[in-house]
Motif scaffolding. Structure first.
Motif, PDB file in Angstrom:
ATOM      1  N   LYS A  14      93.951  55.374   0.241  1.00  0.00           N
ATOM      2  CA  LYS A  14      92.526  55.442   0.568  1.00  0.00           C
ATOM      3  C   LYS A  14      91.729  55.690  -0.696  1.00  0.00           C
ATOM      4  O   LYS A  14      92.150  56.464  -1.565  1.00  0.00           O
ATOM      5  CB  LYS A  14      92.234  56.553   1.586  1.00  0.00           C
ATOM      6  CG  LYS A  14      90.763  56.579   2.008  1.00  0.00           C
ATOM      7  CD  LYS A  14      90.471  57.542   3.146  1.00  0.00           C
ATOM      8  CE  LYS A  14      89.011  57.435   3.573  1.00  0.00           C
ATOM      9  NZ  LYS A  14      88.678  58.379   4.666  1.00  0.00           N
ATOM     10  N   SER A  16      87.620  56.471  -2.128  1.00  0.00           N
ATOM     11  CA  SER A  16      86.259  56.871  -1.757  1.00  0.00           C
ATOM     12  C   SER A  16      85.381  56.911  -2.992  1.00  0.00           C
ATOM     13  O   SER A  16      85.802  57.374  -4.055  1.00  0.00           O
ATOM     14  CB  SER A  16      86.244  58.246  -1.078  1.00  0.00           C
ATOM     15  OG  SER A  16      86.794  58.177   0.222  1.00  0.00           O
ATOM     16  N   SER A  27      80.944  54.824  -0.072  1.00  0.00           N
ATOM     17  CA  SER A  27      81.816  53.836   0.546  1.00  0.00           C
ATOM     18  C   SER A  27      83.251  54.345   0.510  1.00  0.00           C
ATOM     19  O   SER A  27      83.623  55.118  -0.379  1.00  0.00           O
ATOM     20  CB  SER A  27      81.727  52.491  -0.200  1.00  0.00           C
ATOM     21  OG  SER A  27      82.539  51.511   0.411  1.00  0.00           O
ATOM     22  N   SER A  28      84.035  53.913   1.488  1.00  0.00           N
ATOM     23  CA  SER A  28      85.466  54.234   1.478  1.00  0.00           C
ATOM     24  C   SER A  28      86.234  53.053   2.039  1.00  0.00           C
ATOM     25  O   SER A  28      85.698  52.228   2.789  1.00  0.00           O
ATOM     26  CB  SER A  28      85.760  55.500   2.293  1.00  0.00           C
ATOM     27  OG  SER A  28      85.467  55.297   3.659  1.00  0.00           O
ATOM     28  N   ALA A  29      87.510  52.983   1.663  1.00  0.00           N
ATOM     29  CA  ALA A  29      88.356  51.884   2.123  1.00  0.00           C
ATOM     30  C   ALA A  29      89.799  52.359   2.175  1.00  0.00           C
ATOM     31  O   ALA A  29      90.226  53.187   1.362  1.00  0.00           O
ATOM     32  CB  ALA A  29      88.226  50.686   1.193  1.00  0.00           C
ATOM     33  N   THR A  30      90.539  51.824   3.139  1.00  0.00           N
ATOM     34  CA  THR A  30      91.958  52.145   3.277  1.00  0.00           C
ATOM     35  C   THR A  30      92.761  50.851   3.291  1.00  0.00           C
ATOM     36  O   THR A  30      92.379  49.882   3.947  1.00  0.00           O
ATOM     37  CB  THR A  30      92.220  52.919   4.583  1.00  0.00           C
ATOM     38  OG1 THR A  30      91.477  54.135   4.567  1.00  0.00           O
ATOM     39  CG2 THR A  30      93.698  53.247   4.730  1.00  0.00           C
ATOM     40  N   SER A  31      93.867  50.857   2.541  1.00  0.00           N
ATOM     41  CA  SER A  31      94.745  49.697   2.506  1.00  0.00           C
ATOM     42  C   SER A  31      96.195  50.178   2.496  1.00  0.00           C
ATOM     43  O   SER A  31      96.516  51.159   1.818  1.00  0.00           O
ATOM     44  CB  SER A  31      94.455  48.862   1.254  1.00  0.00           C
ATOM     45  OG  SER A  31      95.215  47.672   1.244  1.00  0.00           O
ATOM     46  N   SER A  33      95.908  48.008   6.410  1.00  0.00           N
ATOM     47  CA  SER A  33      95.376  48.412   7.710  1.00  0.00           C
ATOM     48  C   SER A  33      96.477  48.994   8.595  1.00  0.00           C
ATOM     49  O   SER A  33      96.222  49.848   9.431  1.00  0.00           O
ATOM     50  CB  SER A  33      94.718  47.216   8.408  1.00  0.00           C
ATOM     51  OG  SER A  33      95.634  46.138   8.517  1.00  0.00           O
ATOM     52  N   ALA A  60      91.969  48.286  -2.079  1.00  0.00           N
ATOM     53  CA  ALA A  60      90.971  49.261  -1.623  1.00  0.00           C
ATOM     54  C   ALA A  60      89.797  49.331  -2.593  1.00  0.00           C
ATOM     55  O   ALA A  60      88.636  49.444  -2.170  1.00  0.00           O
ATOM     56  CB  ALA A  60      91.625  50.635  -1.473  1.00  0.00           C
ATOM     57  N   GLN A  63      87.497  46.322  -2.179  1.00  0.00           N
ATOM     58  CA  GLN A  63      86.709  46.433  -0.947  1.00  0.00           C
ATOM     59  C   GLN A  63      85.521  47.364  -1.149  1.00  0.00           C
ATOM     60  O   GLN A  63      84.402  47.065  -0.716  1.00  0.00           O
ATOM     61  CB  GLN A  63      87.589  46.942   0.197  1.00  0.00           C
ATOM     62  CG  GLN A  63      86.863  47.004   1.533  1.00  0.00           C
ATOM     63  CD  GLN A  63      87.770  47.469   2.658  1.00  0.00           C
ATOM     64  OE1 GLN A  63      88.991  47.315   2.604  1.00  0.00           O
ATOM     65  NE2 GLN A  63      87.175  48.053   3.693  1.00  0.00           N
ATOM     66  N   ILE A  64      85.746  48.496  -1.833  1.00  0.00           N
ATOM     67  CA  ILE A  64      84.660  49.445  -2.086  1.00  0.00           C
ATOM     68  C   ILE A  64      83.577  48.816  -2.954  1.00  0.00           C
ATOM     69  O   ILE A  64      82.377  48.943  -2.678  1.00  0.00           O
ATOM     70  CB  ILE A  64      85.211  50.727  -2.738  1.00  0.00           C
ATOM     71  CG1 ILE A  64      85.771  51.655  -1.672  1.00  0.00           C
ATOM     72  CG2 ILE A  64      84.138  51.459  -3.541  1.00  0.00           C
ATOM     73  CD1 ILE A  64      86.306  52.950  -2.201  1.00  0.00           C
ATOM     74  N   GLU A  67      81.651  46.209  -0.837  1.00  0.00           N
ATOM     75  CA  GLU A  67      80.815  46.750   0.231  1.00  0.00           C
ATOM     76  C   GLU A  67      79.672  47.605  -0.294  1.00  0.00           C
ATOM     77  O   GLU A  67      78.593  47.654   0.303  1.00  0.00           O
ATOM     78  CB  GLU A  67      81.679  47.559   1.200  1.00  0.00           C
ATOM     79  CG  GLU A  67      82.645  46.693   2.005  1.00  0.00           C
ATOM     80  CD  GLU A  67      83.492  47.499   2.972  1.00  0.00           C
ATOM     81  OE1 GLU A  67      83.372  48.750   2.953  1.00  0.00           O
ATOM     82  OE2 GLU A  67      84.254  46.889   3.738  1.00  0.00           O
TER      83      GLU A  67
END
Length: 495
Positions: A14, A16, A27-31, A33, A60, A63-64, A67
């Motif tokens: 994850k 952030s 923003s945050s992202a997890t990889s 899924s 991740a 993606q951050i 976004e």
């Protein structure tokens, strides 16, 4: 100005992004899924490819950046939290030589126990505050004994977070806290554990350069920046194991303050300024992230391996994963009375358990009656079993002299379940304060402290807000006490 934090777990990675001023989450992202695979080539083994972690760090991060739409040149510093006790080996070209032997791998238990006896239990507890146990040093000894060709090619050993920092900067380093979690640190001499290295026949040349947890460890290289989609030159200014970092994320830095988490594993982590130890090394003491020679700070860590991973197993294996969400499972559990009408679950199916003196007991479901119990009973018993296992370890911490009244947690993972939160609070008798944070946010805050951005502690935690407080309820305490007694009796039989 922004800060970027990573939490490199065994389930996922994850990331952030927060504003340095005020701590607002941008923003945050997890990889990925779905949860990362843990390979078990032999019973009791647990391995992951370090390159897989890096692949998902990249995903991740991208993606951050996508976004958030920020200008990445405004990211001031990077922090890294990571799964503790893992072993990563690289050659002279910084290439990984074998899969990482991760935290829940049990292959080195006997090696550590033998070292505990041969070095002397009193000596180990006085100098290392722990048995060499199943920790990183013992895992490295296992490689030396069983994979000599790999050992000969090894230039440096690292912990998982050290490896990710190396991928970012090209520099190989570790921390005092990291060395202590691997049983490479001598608390008495405040230096490298020479006796462990000598006993295991390990070369000092394999030990990376040592930094404080919160300090400038290097900068993002041009190659890594291009791969991540970031700007080169960003400071890498913090790294810590996931549990010390969880404590940091909750502003748990002073003696008497306590943090907990219930992710893949379940942990209670208390801070002290005294080098406490358990005579059987069932609860472990490591260097905390803010430790200095003049102002010592230690983290006393109780860990139950089979926590969230057990709940995930129930969903993905017994319930087929596609039919039920975790919210659905929590609702089913809430419909069943306290004590699950006689079912007890021992959540010890994720390798050797330290609170059980490194026994690999396996997960167990006891007391099922086919004409009485349904899926909800098993789910409730599983949640209660995790809370009861943490309470079992908490009693050991009390014996060590830890005084605990309030426990701080992130409002995440198992604590999102009302049943688990209620069971934990009422069986332990502790007030639980839940906050809007997680490991990746904590790593970002640590990066800000390490980079010198925060001059006052209060500024670093300006974004930390209490979401909920859960206190023991007098009408529930006795019911949970009875349920715990039943669970404890089943544990004693199993042991």
């Amino acid at each position: 100005m922004y800060l970027l934090g990573y939490d490199v777990g065994s389930s996922s990675i994850k990331a952030s992004l927060i504003e340095a001023d005020g701590g607002k989450l941008i923003s945050s992202a997890t990889s990925p899924s779905k949860e990362l695979e843990i390979s078990a080539p032999e019973p009791g083994w647990a391995e992951q490819d370090p390159e897989t972690w890096w692949t998902h760090v990249v995903k991740a991060t991208k993606q951050i950046v996508s976004e958030s739409g920020i200008n990445t040149s405004n990211i001031e510093a990077i922090g890294i939290s990571y799964q503790m006790h893992g072993l990563v080996l690289v050659d002279e070209n910084n290439k990984s030589l074998r899969p990482s032997i991760i935290w829940c791998d049990g292959r080195a238990v006997d090696i550590g126990q033998q070292a505990f006896e041969e070095l002397g239990e009193d000596y180990c507890l006085e100098h290392f505050l722990n048995s060499p146990g199943n920790f990183t040093a013992s895992k490295l000894k296992w490689v030396k004994e069983n994979e000599p060709d790999v050992y000969k090619k090894t230039s440096k050993f690292m912990l998982p977070g050290d490896y990710i920092a190396m991928k970012m900067s090209g520099d190989i380093a570790t921390t005092t806290s990291g060395l202590s979690e691997g049983i490479f640190w001598d608390f008495k001499s405040n230096g490298l554990a020479d006796q462990v290295l000598e006993h295991y026949g390990l070369s000092k040349d394999l030990v990376p350069e040592v930094h404080p947890n919160m300090a400038e460890h290097g900068e993002l290289s041009a190659a890594a920046a291009e791969e991540l989609g970031l700007s080169k030159g960003i400071k890498i200014s913090y790294r810590a194991g996931d549990q010390p970092n969880n404590a940091l994320s909750l502003n748990v830095l002073n003696p008497g303050e306590v943090a907990s988490t219930a992710g893949t594993s379940g942990v209670i982590y208390g801070v002290t300024d005294k080098p406490l130890h358990d005579d059987q090394s069932r609860v472990n003491t490591f260097v905390h992230v803010n430790h200095t020679k003049d102002n010592p700070s230690y983290g006393v860590l109780l860990c139950v391996n089979g926590t969230g991973i057990q709940y995930s197993w129930l969903r993905n294996t017994l319930l087929n994963g596609t039919s039920y969400s975790y919210d659905d499972m929590n609702e089913m559990a809430a419909k069943v009375p306290i004590g699950a009408e006689g079912i007890s679950v021992l959540p010890f199916g994720n390798g050797p358990e330290r609170p059980l003196a490194n026994k690999d007991l396996g997960g167990r479901i006891n007391g099922i009656q086919f004409n009485r119990h349904n899926t909800g009973h098993v789910i409730r018993a599983a949640q209660e079993g995790i809370a009861f296992a943490l309470n079992y370890g908490l009693q050991i911490m009390k014996e060590m002299g830890m005084e605990i009244e309030t426990v701080r947690v992130g409002h995440t993972n198992m604590f999102l379940s009302p049943v688990f939160a209620e069971a934990f609070t009422n069986v332990t008798g502790k007030v639980v304060e839940m906050y809007n944070t997680d490991g990746s946010i904590g790593a970002a805050i640590g990066a800000g402290i390490g980079a010198g951005i925060y001059k006052e502690r209060s500024n670093a935690f300006a974004g930390l807000k209490k979401v909920k407080t859960q206190a023991p309820e007098s009408e529930l305490v006795n019911a949970y006490s009875d349920a715990y007694e039943h669970w404890h009796n089943e544990l004693e039989k199993a042991l």
